[in-house]
Design a protein around this motif. Sequence first.
Motif, PDB file in Angstrom:
ATOM      1  N   GLU A  58       0.812  -1.218   0.000  1.00 25.88           N
ATOM      2  CA  GLU A  58       0.000   0.000   0.000  1.00 25.88           C
ATOM      3  C   GLU A  58       0.846   1.270   0.000  1.00 25.88           C
ATOM      4  OE1 GLU A  58      -0.860  -2.614   2.311  1.00 25.88           O
ATOM      5  OE2 GLU A  58      -2.140  -3.310   0.683  1.00 25.88           O
ATOM      6  N   GLY A  59       2.154   1.126   0.036  1.00 27.00           N
ATOM      7  CA  GLY A  59       3.051   2.284   0.040  1.00 27.00           C
ATOM      8  C   GLY A  59       3.390   2.797   1.424  1.00 27.00           C
ATOM      9  N   LYS A  60       2.966   2.078   2.469  1.00 24.31           N
ATOM     10  CA  LYS A  60       3.280   2.459   3.850  1.00 24.31           C
ATOM     11  C   LYS A  60       4.728   2.080   4.151  1.00 24.31           C
ATOM     12  CE  LYS A  60       2.194   1.094   8.516  1.00 24.31           C
ATOM     13  NZ  LYS A  60       1.632  -0.019   9.271  1.00 24.31           N
ATOM     14  N   VAL A  61       5.443   2.968   4.814  1.00 24.01           N
ATOM     15  CA  VAL A  61       6.838   2.725   5.163  1.00 24.01           C
ATOM     16  C   VAL A  61       6.910   1.671   6.250  1.00 24.01           C
ATOM     17  CG1 VAL A  61       8.957   3.730   6.086  1.00 24.01           C
ATOM     18  CG2 VAL A  61       7.528   5.068   4.532  1.00 24.01           C
ATOM     19  N   ILE A  62       7.658   0.603   5.986  1.00 24.10           N
ATOM     20  CA  ILE A  62       7.872  -0.459   6.960  1.00 24.10           C
ATOM     21  C   ILE A  62       9.111  -0.156   7.793  1.00 24.10           C
ATOM     22  CG2 ILE A  62       8.415  -2.902   7.264  1.00 24.10           C
ATOM     23  CD1 ILE A  62       6.867  -3.425   4.658  1.00 24.10           C
ATOM     24  N   ILE A  63      10.196   0.228   7.114  1.00 25.44           N
ATOM     25  CA  ILE A  63      11.452   0.527   7.804  1.00 25.44           C
ATOM     26  C   ILE A  63      12.310   1.400   6.892  1.00 25.44           C
ATOM     27  CG2 ILE A  63      12.584  -1.573   6.982  1.00 25.44           C
ATOM     28  CD1 ILE A  63      14.105  -1.719   9.642  1.00 25.44           C
ATOM     29  N   THR A  64      13.073   2.279   7.495  1.00 18.42           N
ATOM     30  CA  THR A  64      14.066   3.066   6.769  1.00 18.42           C
ATOM     31  C   THR A  64      15.386   2.978   7.521  1.00 18.42           C
ATOM     32  OG1 THR A  64      13.643   5.139   7.946  1.00 18.42           O
ATOM     33  CG2 THR A  64      12.331   4.734   5.971  1.00 18.42           C
ATOM     34  N   GLY A  65      16.457   3.195   6.810  1.00 14.44           N
ATOM     35  CA  GLY A  65      17.765   3.205   7.458  1.00 14.44           C
ATOM     36  C   GLY A  65      18.877   3.052   6.450  1.00 14.44           C
ATOM     37  N   VAL A  69      22.355  -4.670   6.742  1.00 11.26           N
ATOM     38  CA  VAL A  69      22.130  -5.896   7.524  1.00 11.26           C
ATOM     39  C   VAL A  69      20.759  -5.837   8.201  1.00 11.26           C
ATOM     40  CG1 VAL A  69      22.944  -7.261   9.486  1.00 11.26           C
ATOM     41  CG2 VAL A  69      24.595  -6.301   7.860  1.00 11.26           C
ATOM     42  N   VAL A  70      20.427  -4.716   8.787  1.00 10.85           N
ATOM     43  CA  VAL A  70      19.129  -4.540   9.445  1.00 10.85           C
ATOM     44  C   VAL A  70      18.003  -4.630   8.417  1.00 10.85           C
ATOM     45  CG1 VAL A  70      17.678  -2.893  10.720  1.00 10.85           C
ATOM     46  CG2 VAL A  70      20.087  -3.170  11.339  1.00 10.85           C
ATOM     47  N   ILE A  71      18.189  -4.004   7.271  1.00 13.71           N
ATOM     48  CA  ILE A  71      17.173  -4.041   6.221  1.00 13.71           C
ATOM     49  C   ILE A  71      16.990  -5.477   5.712  1.00 13.71           C
ATOM     50  CG2 ILE A  71      16.536  -3.212   3.923  1.00 13.71           C
ATOM     51  CD1 ILE A  71      16.372  -1.045   6.133  1.00 13.71           C
ATOM     52  N   ALA A  72      18.095  -6.177   5.473  1.00 17.22           N
ATOM     53  CA  ALA A  72      18.027  -7.573   4.995  1.00 17.22           C
ATOM     54  C   ALA A  72      17.313  -8.454   6.018  1.00 17.22           C
ATOM     55  CB  ALA A  72      19.422  -8.099   4.706  1.00 17.22           C
ATOM     56  N   LYS A  73      17.575  -8.222   7.301  1.00 17.23           N
ATOM     57  CA  LYS A  73      16.919  -8.998   8.359  1.00 17.23           C
ATOM     58  C   LYS A  73      15.407  -8.749   8.339  1.00 17.23           C
ATOM     59  CE  LYS A  73      17.020  -9.767  13.339  1.00 17.23           C
ATOM     60  NZ  LYS A  73      17.626  -9.383  14.618  1.00 17.23           N
ATOM     61  N   LYS A  74      15.007  -7.507   8.138  1.00 17.30           N
ATOM     62  CA  LYS A  74      13.584  -7.173   8.096  1.00 17.30           C
ATOM     63  C   LYS A  74      12.931  -7.824   6.869  1.00 17.30           C
ATOM     64  CE  LYS A  74       9.966  -5.075   9.662  1.00 17.30           C
ATOM     65  NZ  LYS A  74       9.380  -5.454  10.935  1.00 17.30           N
ATOM     66  N   ILE A  75      13.585  -7.805   5.741  1.00 15.33           N
ATOM     67  CA  ILE A  75      13.061  -8.436   4.536  1.00 15.33           C
ATOM     68  C   ILE A  75      12.905  -9.944   4.757  1.00 15.33           C
ATOM     69  CG2 ILE A  75      13.561  -9.019   2.128  1.00 15.33           C
ATOM     70  CD1 ILE A  75      14.873  -6.212   1.919  1.00 15.33           C
ATOM     71  N   ALA A  76      13.914 -10.571   5.354  1.00 11.97           N
ATOM     72  CA  ALA A  76      13.836 -12.010   5.648  1.00 11.97           C
ATOM     73  C   ALA A  76      12.682 -12.303   6.592  1.00 11.97           C
ATOM     74  CB  ALA A  76      15.159 -12.485   6.241  1.00 11.97           C
ATOM     75  N   GLU A  77      12.492 -11.450   7.581  1.00 13.88           N
ATOM     76  CA  GLU A  77      11.392 -11.625   8.542  1.00 13.88           C
ATOM     77  C   GLU A  77      10.034 -11.559   7.824  1.00 13.88           C
ATOM     78  OE1 GLU A  77       9.611  -8.451  11.611  1.00 13.88           O
ATOM     79  OE2 GLU A  77      11.667  -9.072  12.112  1.00 13.88           O
ATOM     80  N   ILE A  78       9.902 -10.624   6.913  1.00 17.23           N
ATOM     81  CA  ILE A  78       8.651 -10.466   6.167  1.00 17.23           C
ATOM     82  C   ILE A  78       8.398 -11.662   5.257  1.00 17.23           C
ATOM     83  CG2 ILE A  78       7.540  -9.097   4.343  1.00 17.23           C
ATOM     84  CD1 ILE A  78       8.965  -6.645   5.623  1.00 17.23           C
ATOM     85  N   LEU A  79       9.456 -12.186   4.649  1.00 18.09           N
ATOM     86  CA  LEU A  79       9.302 -13.272   3.695  1.00 18.09           C
ATOM     87  C   LEU A  79       9.136 -14.641   4.355  1.00 18.09           C
ATOM     88  CD1 LEU A  79      11.873 -12.188   0.979  1.00 18.09           C
ATOM     89  CD2 LEU A  79       9.388 -11.914   0.959  1.00 18.09           C
ATOM     90  N   ASP A  80       9.438 -14.757   5.649  1.00 23.30           N
ATOM     91  CA  ASP A  80       9.277 -16.042   6.355  1.00 23.30           C
ATOM     92  C   ASP A  80       7.837 -16.384   6.580  1.00 23.30           C
ATOM     93  OD1 ASP A  80      11.840 -16.948   6.475  1.00 23.30           O
ATOM     94  OD2 ASP A  80      12.227 -16.150   8.484  1.00 23.30           O
TER      95      ASP A  80
END
Length: 80
Positions: A58-65, A69-80
């Motif tokens: 929907e275009g809502k910001v999930i995380i910025t930075g 490593v932190v971004i990759a971890k968040k992506i992995a968490e979402i895809l699990d």
Amino acid sequence: MVSVAEDDNLKNWYTALDKEKMPWTQVVDDFSDKKPSANVLELFPSRYIPLYVLLDKEGKVIITGNDDVVIAKKIAEILD
């Protein structure tokens, strides 16, 4: 993934694109004499380059930075 450059020197930007051969979409932000700041930088103010902005469907910001490593971890968490 989309990379947004904030480079006002298009020649240097095209040279970098040719050298880096990044396989995702590349765009350059808009600058003008009347508005010297970049449009994307106004939406996502940051002192960091690169700045990662992860959006949901929907275009809502999930995380910025700027910590990949932190971004990759968040992506992995979402895809699990």
